[in-house]
Design a protein around this motif. Structure first.
Motif, PDB file in Angstrom:
ATOM      1  N   THR A 206      26.862  18.477  -5.353  1.00 56.50           N
ATOM      2  CA  THR A 206      28.044  19.300  -5.567  1.00 56.50           C
ATOM      3  C   THR A 206      29.267  18.451  -5.880  1.00 56.50           C
ATOM      4  O   THR A 206      29.528  17.457  -5.199  1.00 56.50           O
ATOM      5  CB  THR A 206      28.332  20.151  -4.311  1.00 56.50           C
ATOM      6  OG1 THR A 206      27.167  20.911  -4.000  1.00 56.50           O
ATOM      7  CG2 THR A 206      29.491  21.091  -4.564  1.00 56.50           C
ATOM      8  N   SER A 207      29.988  18.849  -6.911  1.00 58.35           N
ATOM      9  CA  SER A 207      31.198  18.124  -7.343  1.00 58.35           C
ATOM     10  C   SER A 207      30.903  16.656  -7.622  1.00 58.35           C
ATOM     11  O   SER A 207      31.741  15.789  -7.397  1.00 58.35           O
ATOM     12  CB  SER A 207      32.299  18.249  -6.276  1.00 58.35           C
ATOM     13  OG  SER A 207      32.596  19.598  -6.029  1.00 58.35           O
ATOM     14  N   ASN A 208      29.687  16.390  -8.107  1.00 63.51           N
ATOM     15  CA  ASN A 208      29.247  15.029  -8.445  1.00 63.51           C
ATOM     16  C   ASN A 208      29.215  14.111  -7.231  1.00 63.51           C
ATOM     17  O   ASN A 208      29.344  12.889  -7.339  1.00 63.51           O
ATOM     18  CB  ASN A 208      30.118  14.431  -9.548  1.00 63.51           C
ATOM     19  CG  ASN A 208      30.075  15.283 -10.808  1.00 63.51           C
ATOM     20  OD1 ASN A 208      29.000  15.659 -11.261  1.00 63.51           O
ATOM     21  ND2 ASN A 208      31.233  15.596 -11.356  1.00 63.51           N
ATOM     22  N   TRP A 233      14.399  28.232  -7.609  1.00 65.58           N
ATOM     23  CA  TRP A 233      15.783  27.927  -7.979  1.00 65.58           C
ATOM     24  C   TRP A 233      15.882  26.464  -8.395  1.00 65.58           C
ATOM     25  O   TRP A 233      16.493  25.630  -7.737  1.00 65.58           O
ATOM     26  CB  TRP A 233      16.730  28.265  -6.824  1.00 65.58           C
ATOM     27  CG  TRP A 233      16.500  29.662  -6.353  1.00 65.58           C
ATOM     28  CD1 TRP A 233      16.022  30.064  -5.145  1.00 65.58           C
ATOM     29  CD2 TRP A 233      16.686  30.863  -7.117  1.00 65.58           C
ATOM     30  NE1 TRP A 233      15.908  31.427  -5.099  1.00 65.58           N
ATOM     31  CE2 TRP A 233      16.311  31.950  -6.302  1.00 65.58           C
ATOM     32  CE3 TRP A 233      17.144  31.121  -8.413  1.00 65.58           C
ATOM     33  CZ2 TRP A 233      16.375  33.266  -6.737  1.00 65.58           C
ATOM     34  CZ3 TRP A 233      17.203  32.442  -8.841  1.00 65.58           C
ATOM     35  CH2 TRP A 233      16.826  33.496  -8.013  1.00 65.58           C
ATOM     36  N   ILE A 234      15.280  26.185  -9.552  1.00 66.01           N
ATOM     37  CA  ILE A 234      15.070  24.794  -9.985  1.00 66.01           C
ATOM     38  C   ILE A 234      16.288  24.172 -10.671  1.00 66.01           C
ATOM     39  O   ILE A 234      16.314  22.970 -10.923  1.00 66.01           O
ATOM     40  CB  ILE A 234      13.848  24.707 -10.922  1.00 66.01           C
ATOM     41  CG1 ILE A 234      14.080  25.557 -12.173  1.00 66.01           C
ATOM     42  CG2 ILE A 234      12.589  25.147 -10.192  1.00 66.01           C
ATOM     43  CD1 ILE A 234      12.983  25.448 -13.208  1.00 66.01           C
ATOM     44  N   LEU A 235      17.307  24.998 -10.966  1.00 66.85           N
ATOM     45  CA  LEU A 235      18.489  24.467 -11.662  1.00 66.85           C
ATOM     46  C   LEU A 235      19.625  24.096 -10.707  1.00 66.85           C
ATOM     47  O   LEU A 235      20.713  23.746 -11.153  1.00 66.85           O
ATOM     48  CB  LEU A 235      19.015  25.486 -12.679  1.00 66.85           C
ATOM     49  CG  LEU A 235      18.083  25.888 -13.824  1.00 66.85           C
ATOM     50  CD1 LEU A 235      18.846  26.749 -14.830  1.00 66.85           C
ATOM     51  CD2 LEU A 235      17.485  24.680 -14.520  1.00 66.85           C
ATOM     52  N   ILE A 236      19.376  24.148  -9.417  1.00 68.18           N
ATOM     53  CA  ILE A 236      20.434  23.894  -8.439  1.00 68.18           C
ATOM     54  C   ILE A 236      21.123  22.554  -8.682  1.00 68.18           C
ATOM     55  O   ILE A 236      22.359  22.465  -8.710  1.00 68.18           O
ATOM     56  CB  ILE A 236      19.879  23.945  -6.999  1.00 68.18           C
ATOM     57  CG1 ILE A 236      19.459  25.368  -6.627  1.00 68.18           C
ATOM     58  CG2 ILE A 236      20.919  23.418  -6.004  1.00 68.18           C
ATOM     59  CD1 ILE A 236      20.591  26.326  -6.402  1.00 68.18           C
ATOM     60  N   ASP A 237      20.357  21.481  -8.878  1.00 65.00           N
ATOM     61  CA  ASP A 237      20.955  20.152  -9.040  1.00 65.00           C
ATOM     62  C   ASP A 237      21.864  20.077 -10.261  1.00 65.00           C
ATOM     63  O   ASP A 237      22.995  19.603 -10.187  1.00 65.00           O
ATOM     64  CB  ASP A 237      19.869  19.081  -9.150  1.00 65.00           C
ATOM     65  CG  ASP A 237      19.331  18.649  -7.797  1.00 65.00           C
ATOM     66  OD1 ASP A 237      19.907  19.040  -6.769  1.00 65.00           O
ATOM     67  OD2 ASP A 237      18.329  17.904  -7.766  1.00 65.00           O
ATOM     68  N   ILE A 238      21.352  20.515 -11.402  1.00 63.97           N
ATOM     69  CA  ILE A 238      22.131  20.381 -12.635  1.00 63.97           C
ATOM     70  C   ILE A 238      23.339  21.326 -12.617  1.00 63.97           C
ATOM     71  O   ILE A 238      24.407  20.989 -13.152  1.00 63.97           O
ATOM     72  CB  ILE A 238      21.243  20.614 -13.893  1.00 63.97           C
ATOM     73  CG1 ILE A 238      21.947  20.087 -15.143  1.00 63.97           C
ATOM     74  CG2 ILE A 238      20.859  22.066 -14.038  1.00 63.97           C
ATOM     75  CD1 ILE A 238      22.126  18.595 -15.175  1.00 63.97           C
ATOM     76  N   ILE A 239      23.217  22.483 -11.976  1.00 63.78           N
ATOM     77  CA  ILE A 239      24.365  23.390 -11.849  1.00 63.78           C
ATOM     78  C   ILE A 239      25.418  22.783 -10.929  1.00 63.78           C
ATOM     79  O   ILE A 239      26.619  22.860 -11.207  1.00 63.78           O
ATOM     80  CB  ILE A 239      23.916  24.778 -11.338  1.00 63.78           C
ATOM     81  CG1 ILE A 239      23.087  25.489 -12.413  1.00 63.78           C
ATOM     82  CG2 ILE A 239      25.126  25.628 -10.956  1.00 63.78           C
ATOM     83  CD1 ILE A 239      22.456  26.797 -11.966  1.00 63.78           C
ATOM     84  N   ASP A 240      24.983  22.165  -9.836  1.00 65.89           N
ATOM     85  CA  ASP A 240      25.938  21.520  -8.928  1.00 65.89           C
ATOM     86  C   ASP A 240      26.734  20.426  -9.640  1.00 65.89           C
ATOM     87  O   ASP A 240      27.914  20.212  -9.363  1.00 65.89           O
ATOM     88  CB  ASP A 240      25.199  20.917  -7.727  1.00 65.89           C
ATOM     89  CG  ASP A 240      24.874  21.959  -6.670  1.00 65.89           C
ATOM     90  OD1 ASP A 240      25.410  23.075  -6.749  1.00 65.89           O
ATOM     91  OD2 ASP A 240      24.084  21.647  -5.758  1.00 65.89           O
TER      92      ASP A 240
END
Length: 326
Positions: A206-208, A233-240
Protein backbone atom coordinates in the motif's frame (compact mmCIF):
# COMPACT_ATOMS: atom_id res chain seq x y z
CA UNK A 1 13.39 -13.80 24.99
CA UNK A 2 16.27 -11.34 25.28
CA UNK A 3 17.68 -9.40 22.32
CA UNK A 4 20.93 -10.36 20.66
CA UNK A 5 23.89 -8.36 21.90
CA UNK A 6 26.65 -6.81 19.76
CA UNK A 7 29.01 -9.75 20.21
CA UNK A 8 26.37 -12.25 19.08
CA UNK A 9 25.47 -10.11 16.06
CA UNK A 10 29.12 -9.87 15.05
CA UNK A 11 29.54 -13.63 15.39
CA UNK A 12 26.49 -14.30 13.18
CA UNK A 13 27.81 -11.91 10.55
CA UNK A 14 31.27 -13.47 10.46
CA UNK A 15 29.76 -16.94 10.15
CA UNK A 16 27.53 -15.83 7.28
CA UNK A 17 29.73 -13.84 4.90
CA UNK A 18 33.23 -14.11 3.48
CA UNK A 19 33.98 -10.41 3.75
CA UNK A 20 37.12 -9.35 5.60
CA UNK A 21 35.44 -7.51 8.45
CA UNK A 22 37.47 -4.86 10.26
CA UNK A 23 34.85 -2.58 11.76
CA UNK A 24 31.14 -3.02 12.37
CA UNK A 25 28.52 -0.38 13.01
CA UNK A 26 25.23 -1.70 14.40
CA UNK A 27 22.00 0.32 14.48
CA UNK A 28 18.58 -0.82 15.65
CA UNK A 29 15.98 0.10 13.03
CA UNK A 30 12.98 -2.01 14.08
CA UNK A 31 9.81 -0.11 14.89
CA UNK A 32 7.79 -0.75 18.05
CA UNK A 33 9.09 -3.92 19.71
CA UNK A 34 10.65 -5.46 16.60
CA UNK A 35 14.33 -6.33 16.87
CA UNK A 36 15.76 -5.42 13.47
CA UNK A 37 19.38 -4.40 13.08
CA UNK A 38 21.21 -2.57 10.29
CA UNK A 39 24.83 -3.74 10.16
CA UNK A 40 27.41 -1.64 8.31
CA UNK A 41 30.89 -3.08 7.72
CA UNK A 42 32.09 -0.13 5.69
CA UNK A 43 32.02 -2.20 2.50
CA UNK A 44 28.48 -3.59 2.66
CA UNK A 45 25.32 -3.35 4.70
CA UNK A 46 23.17 -6.16 6.04
CA UNK A 47 19.86 -6.49 7.88
CA UNK A 48 19.46 -8.86 10.80
CA UNK A 49 15.90 -9.67 11.85
CA UNK A 50 15.57 -11.31 15.22
CA UNK A 51 12.76 -13.65 16.16
CA UNK A 52 10.93 -12.58 19.30
CA UNK A 53 8.33 -15.03 20.48
CA UNK A 54 4.89 -13.63 21.00
CA UNK A 55 3.37 -13.70 24.46
CA UNK A 56 -0.08 -14.13 22.90
CA UNK A 57 0.16 -17.85 22.28
CA UNK A 58 -3.45 -18.96 21.80
CA UNK A 59 -5.39 -18.33 18.59
CA UNK A 60 -8.33 -16.90 20.55
CA UNK A 61 -6.01 -14.47 22.29
CA UNK A 62 -4.55 -13.41 18.93
CA UNK A 63 -8.04 -12.89 17.52
CA UNK A 64 -9.06 -10.76 20.49
CA UNK A 65 -6.05 -8.51 19.98
CA UNK A 66 -4.09 -7.93 16.78
CA UNK A 67 -2.86 -11.18 15.27
CA UNK A 68 -1.77 -9.43 12.05
CA UNK A 69 1.41 -8.28 13.78
CA UNK A 70 1.96 -11.44 15.81
CA UNK A 71 5.72 -11.99 15.65
CA UNK A 72 5.61 -15.79 15.55
CA UNK A 73 3.46 -15.62 12.40
CA UNK A 74 5.21 -12.76 10.62
CA UNK A 75 8.73 -14.06 11.21
CA UNK A 76 7.92 -17.59 10.06
CA UNK A 77 6.05 -16.26 7.01
CA UNK A 78 8.88 -14.00 5.88
CA UNK A 79 11.56 -16.64 6.47
CA UNK A 80 9.56 -19.19 4.47
CA UNK A 81 9.25 -16.79 1.52
CA UNK A 82 12.96 -15.95 1.57
CA UNK A 83 13.97 -19.61 1.65
CA UNK A 84 11.67 -20.33 -1.30
CA UNK A 85 12.98 -17.35 -3.27
CA UNK A 86 16.49 -18.82 -3.10
CA UNK A 87 15.36 -21.52 -5.55
CA UNK A 88 13.60 -19.18 -7.98
CA UNK A 89 15.05 -17.33 -10.96
CA UNK A 90 13.52 -14.03 -12.02
CA UNK A 91 14.16 -11.63 -14.85
CA UNK A 92 12.46 -8.56 -13.37
CA UNK A 93 11.55 -9.30 -9.75
CA UNK A 94 14.26 -8.06 -7.38
CA UNK A 95 14.51 -8.80 -3.67
CA UNK A 96 17.14 -9.02 -0.92
CA UNK A 97 19.01 -12.33 -0.69
CA UNK A 98 18.79 -14.49 2.42
CA UNK A 99 22.34 -15.04 3.69
CA UNK A 100 21.84 -17.08 6.83
CA UNK A 101 19.14 -18.00 9.31
CA UNK A 102 18.12 -19.94 12.37
CA UNK A 103 14.39 -20.58 12.23
CA UNK A 104 14.01 -20.05 15.98
CA UNK A 105 16.34 -17.05 16.33
CA UNK A 106 17.15 -14.83 13.35
CA UNK A 107 17.50 -14.24 9.62
CA UNK A 108 20.32 -12.29 7.97
CA UNK A 109 19.55 -10.66 4.61
CA UNK A 110 21.34 -8.27 2.32
CA UNK A 111 20.55 -4.58 2.54
CA UNK A 112 19.44 -2.87 -0.67
CA UNK A 113 20.24 0.83 -0.86
CA UNK A 114 17.75 3.22 -2.41
CA UNK A 115 14.71 5.34 -1.69
CA UNK A 116 11.41 4.09 -0.32
CA UNK A 117 8.72 4.35 -2.99
CA UNK A 118 8.90 4.27 -6.76
CA UNK A 119 9.70 6.46 -9.73
CA UNK A 120 6.93 7.10 -12.23
CA UNK A 121 8.25 6.57 -15.72
CA UNK A 122 7.64 4.02 -18.47
CA UNK A 123 10.79 2.04 -17.78
CA UNK A 124 10.10 1.72 -14.04
CA UNK A 125 6.42 0.92 -14.57
CA UNK A 126 7.27 -1.84 -17.01
CA UNK A 127 9.88 -3.42 -14.73
CA UNK A 128 7.64 -3.15 -11.69
CA UNK A 129 4.53 -4.56 -13.37
CA UNK A 130 6.45 -7.50 -14.82
CA UNK A 131 8.35 -8.05 -11.58
CA UNK A 132 5.24 -8.15 -9.41
CA UNK A 133 3.61 -10.56 -11.85
CA UNK A 134 6.70 -12.78 -11.77
CA UNK A 135 6.47 -12.92 -7.98
CA UNK A 136 2.68 -13.41 -7.93
CA UNK A 137 2.95 -16.35 -10.35
CA UNK A 138 6.19 -17.82 -8.98
CA UNK A 139 4.44 -20.88 -7.57
CA UNK A 140 5.49 -20.32 -3.96
CA UNK A 141 2.96 -22.23 -1.90
CA UNK A 142 2.68 -22.18 1.85
CA UNK A 143 2.70 -25.62 3.40
CA UNK A 144 -0.38 -26.00 5.51
CA UNK A 145 1.24 -27.05 8.74
CA UNK A 146 2.27 -25.28 11.94
CA UNK A 147 0.96 -21.70 11.69
CA UNK A 148 0.75 -21.28 7.93
CA UNK A 149 -2.84 -22.48 7.64
CA UNK A 150 -3.89 -19.78 10.12
CA UNK A 151 -1.80 -17.11 8.38
CA UNK A 152 -3.27 -17.92 4.99
CA UNK A 153 -6.79 -17.42 6.34
CA UNK A 154 -6.28 -14.18 8.25
CA UNK A 155 -4.34 -12.49 5.44
CA UNK A 156 -7.03 -12.96 2.81
CA UNK A 157 -8.98 -9.81 1.86
CA UNK A 158 -12.42 -11.26 2.58
CA UNK A 159 -11.37 -12.28 6.10
CA UNK A 160 -9.79 -8.89 6.84
CA UNK A 161 -12.87 -7.06 5.58
CA UNK A 162 -15.16 -9.27 7.69
CA UNK A 163 -12.90 -8.95 10.73
CA UNK A 164 -12.66 -5.15 10.62
CA UNK A 165 -16.35 -4.73 9.80
CA UNK A 166 -17.29 -6.77 12.87
CA UNK A 167 -14.71 -5.12 15.13
CA UNK A 168 -15.20 -1.51 14.07
CA UNK A 169 -18.72 -1.41 12.63
CA UNK A 170 -20.96 -4.05 14.19
CA UNK A 171 -19.35 -3.85 17.63
CA UNK A 172 -19.74 -0.07 17.65
CA UNK A 173 -23.33 0.07 16.46
CA UNK A 174 -22.65 0.94 12.81
CA UNK A 175 -25.11 -1.73 11.68
CA UNK A 176 -25.89 -0.18 8.28
CA UNK A 177 -22.19 0.09 7.39
CA UNK A 178 -21.64 -3.52 8.46
CA UNK A 179 -24.52 -4.91 6.39
CA UNK A 180 -23.72 -2.87 3.27
CA UNK A 181 -20.02 -3.74 3.45
CA UNK A 182 -20.61 -7.47 3.60
CA UNK A 183 -23.37 -7.36 1.00
CA UNK A 184 -20.93 -5.57 -1.33
CA UNK A 185 -18.30 -8.22 -0.60
CA UNK A 186 -20.79 -10.97 -1.50
CA UNK A 187 -21.72 -9.21 -4.76
CA UNK A 188 -18.06 -8.90 -5.76
CA UNK A 189 -17.41 -12.54 -4.86
CA UNK A 190 -20.20 -13.61 -7.22
CA UNK A 191 -18.74 -11.46 -10.01
CA UNK A 192 -15.20 -12.90 -9.74
CA UNK A 193 -14.52 -16.61 -10.20
CA UNK A 194 -11.61 -18.31 -8.50
CA UNK A 195 -8.49 -18.98 -10.51
CA UNK A 196 -7.31 -22.53 -11.03
CA UNK A 197 -3.88 -21.37 -9.87
CA UNK A 198 -2.64 -20.15 -6.51
CA UNK A 199 -0.92 -16.78 -6.60
CA UNK A 200 1.39 -15.55 -3.89
CA UNK A 201 0.70 -11.98 -2.83
CA UNK A 202 3.04 -9.71 -0.90
CA UNK A 203 0.13 -8.19 0.99
CA UNK A 204 1.78 -4.96 2.12
CA UNK A 205 2.53 -2.70 -0.85
CA UNK A 206 0.00 0.00 0.00
CA UNK A 207 1.24 3.46 -1.00
CA UNK A 208 4.41 1.77 -2.33
CA UNK A 209 5.30 0.63 1.16
CA UNK A 210 8.17 -1.91 1.12
CA UNK A 211 9.26 -0.87 -2.34
CA UNK A 212 12.83 0.36 -2.81
CA UNK A 213 13.79 2.43 -5.89
CA UNK A 214 17.44 2.41 -6.91
CA UNK A 215 19.41 4.99 -8.90
CA UNK A 216 19.40 2.87 -12.09
CA UNK A 217 15.58 2.92 -12.42
CA UNK A 218 15.39 -0.51 -10.88
CA UNK A 219 13.59 -1.53 -7.73
CA UNK A 220 13.42 -4.20 -5.05
CA UNK A 221 10.56 -5.44 -2.90
CA UNK A 222 11.29 -6.10 0.77
CA UNK A 223 9.54 -7.43 3.90
CA UNK A 224 7.42 -10.49 3.16
CA UNK A 225 5.80 -10.74 6.60
CA UNK A 226 2.27 -10.40 5.20
CA UNK A 227 2.57 -12.79 2.23
CA UNK A 228 -0.18 -15.31 1.53
CA UNK A 229 -1.63 -17.48 -1.23
CA UNK A 230 -4.74 -16.30 -3.09
CA UNK A 231 -6.93 -17.69 -5.89
CA UNK A 232 -9.55 -14.96 -6.28
CA UNK A 233 -8.40 -11.43 -5.42
CA UNK A 234 -5.16 -11.71 -7.36
CA UNK A 235 -4.77 -8.01 -8.25
CA UNK A 236 -4.38 -6.80 -4.66
CA UNK A 237 -0.62 -6.18 -4.94
CA UNK A 238 -0.67 -4.27 -8.21
CA UNK A 239 -3.73 -2.24 -7.13
CA UNK A 240 -2.03 -1.33 -3.84
CA UNK A 241 0.92 -0.02 -5.87
CA UNK A 242 -1.24 1.80 -8.41
CA UNK A 243 -3.73 3.55 -6.12
CA UNK A 244 -2.10 6.73 -4.82
CA UNK A 245 -5.17 8.34 -3.28
CA UNK A 246 -8.96 8.15 -3.45
CA UNK A 247 -9.01 10.02 -6.76
CA UNK A 248 -5.59 9.20 -8.18
CA UNK A 249 -4.58 5.91 -9.73
CA UNK A 250 -1.71 4.95 -12.04
CA UNK A 251 -3.68 3.35 -14.86
CA UNK A 252 -0.54 2.65 -16.85
CA UNK A 253 0.95 0.15 -14.43
CA UNK A 254 -2.40 -1.67 -14.10
CA UNK A 255 -2.65 -1.94 -17.90
CA UNK A 256 0.92 -3.25 -18.18
CA UNK A 257 0.23 -5.90 -15.53
CA UNK A 258 -3.01 -7.06 -17.18
CA UNK A 259 -1.37 -7.07 -20.62
CA UNK A 260 1.37 -9.33 -19.28
CA UNK A 261 -1.19 -11.74 -17.82
CA UNK A 262 -2.78 -12.03 -21.26
CA UNK A 263 0.52 -12.25 -23.12
CA UNK A 264 1.96 -14.91 -20.84
CA UNK A 265 -1.42 -16.65 -20.55
CA UNK A 266 -0.85 -16.62 -16.80
CA UNK A 267 -4.52 -17.24 -16.05
CA UNK A 268 -7.45 -18.69 -18.00
CA UNK A 269 -10.12 -17.32 -15.66
CA UNK A 270 -11.49 -13.90 -16.73
CA UNK A 271 -10.47 -11.13 -14.34
CA UNK A 272 -13.24 -8.75 -13.33
CA UNK A 273 -11.11 -5.66 -12.75
CA UNK A 274 -14.01 -3.59 -11.41
CA UNK A 275 -14.76 -6.16 -8.70
CA UNK A 276 -11.03 -6.59 -7.97
CA UNK A 277 -10.65 -2.84 -7.41
CA UNK A 278 -13.70 -2.66 -5.19
CA UNK A 279 -12.52 -5.42 -2.88
CA UNK A 280 -8.97 -4.03 -2.84
CA UNK A 281 -10.30 -0.62 -1.82
CA UNK A 282 -12.57 -2.08 0.87
CA UNK A 283 -9.59 -4.04 2.18
CA UNK A 284 -7.49 -0.89 2.22
CA UNK A 285 -9.96 1.76 3.37
CA UNK A 286 -12.06 0.13 6.11
CA UNK A 287 -9.23 0.26 8.72
CA UNK A 288 -8.80 3.97 7.91
CA UNK A 289 -12.44 4.72 8.73
CA UNK A 290 -11.71 4.40 12.43
CA UNK A 291 -8.24 5.97 12.47
CA UNK A 292 -9.53 9.26 13.85
CA UNK A 293 -7.15 11.47 15.80
CA UNK A 294 -7.89 14.17 18.35
CA UNK A 295 -11.38 15.62 18.29
CA UNK A 296 -12.18 14.78 14.69
CA UNK A 297 -15.77 13.64 14.30
CA UNK A 298 -16.66 10.42 12.55
CA UNK A 299 -18.52 12.25 9.78
CA UNK A 300 -15.38 14.26 8.97
CA UNK A 301 -13.34 11.17 8.19
CA UNK A 302 -12.79 11.34 4.39
CA UNK A 303 -12.28 7.58 4.19
CA UNK A 304 -15.65 6.93 5.83
CA UNK A 305 -17.32 9.39 3.49
CA UNK A 306 -15.77 7.63 0.47
CA UNK A 307 -16.79 4.24 1.86
CA UNK A 308 -20.40 5.23 2.40
CA UNK A 309 -20.96 7.47 -0.61
CA UNK A 310 -18.95 5.59 -3.24
CA UNK A 311 -17.72 2.09 -2.39
CA UNK A 312 -20.98 0.87 -0.88
CA UNK A 313 -23.16 2.40 -3.61
CA UNK A 314 -23.22 0.33 -6.84
CA UNK A 315 -24.04 3.21 -9.19
CA UNK A 316 -21.64 5.73 -7.67
CA UNK A 317 -18.84 3.17 -7.49
CA UNK A 318 -19.27 2.37 -11.18
CA UNK A 319 -19.10 6.10 -12.01
CA UNK A 320 -15.95 6.47 -9.88
CA UNK A 321 -14.37 3.41 -11.49
CA UNK A 322 -15.04 4.56 -15.07
CA UNK A 323 -13.66 8.01 -14.27
CA UNK A 324 -10.50 6.95 -12.41
CA UNK A 325 -9.72 3.45 -13.70
CA UNK A 326 -11.75 2.38 -16.70
Amino acid sequence: MRELNAFEIERILKESIKENIKTIKIEKIGANEKSIWLIDTGLNKYVLKEFSRSKKNSILRRISRNFYSDSSITFATELFVYTELKYKKFEYFKHPSLLNYNEDKYMLIEHISGKLGRKKNDNCNNKLAMGILEFNTSGILFNYYKIFWFNNIIRKPYFKILYWSVKEMLAKGRISDFLKTNLTLIKCSIMQKKSDKKYILHGDLTSNNNLISTDDDDYAIIDFESAYNEKKWILIDIIDVAVISINECDRDIIKRYLDQIKEKKADDVPINVMAQFRVALLHRIIPKTFEISGNRKLKENKWLVFLREVLLDDKKYEEWYLKNIG
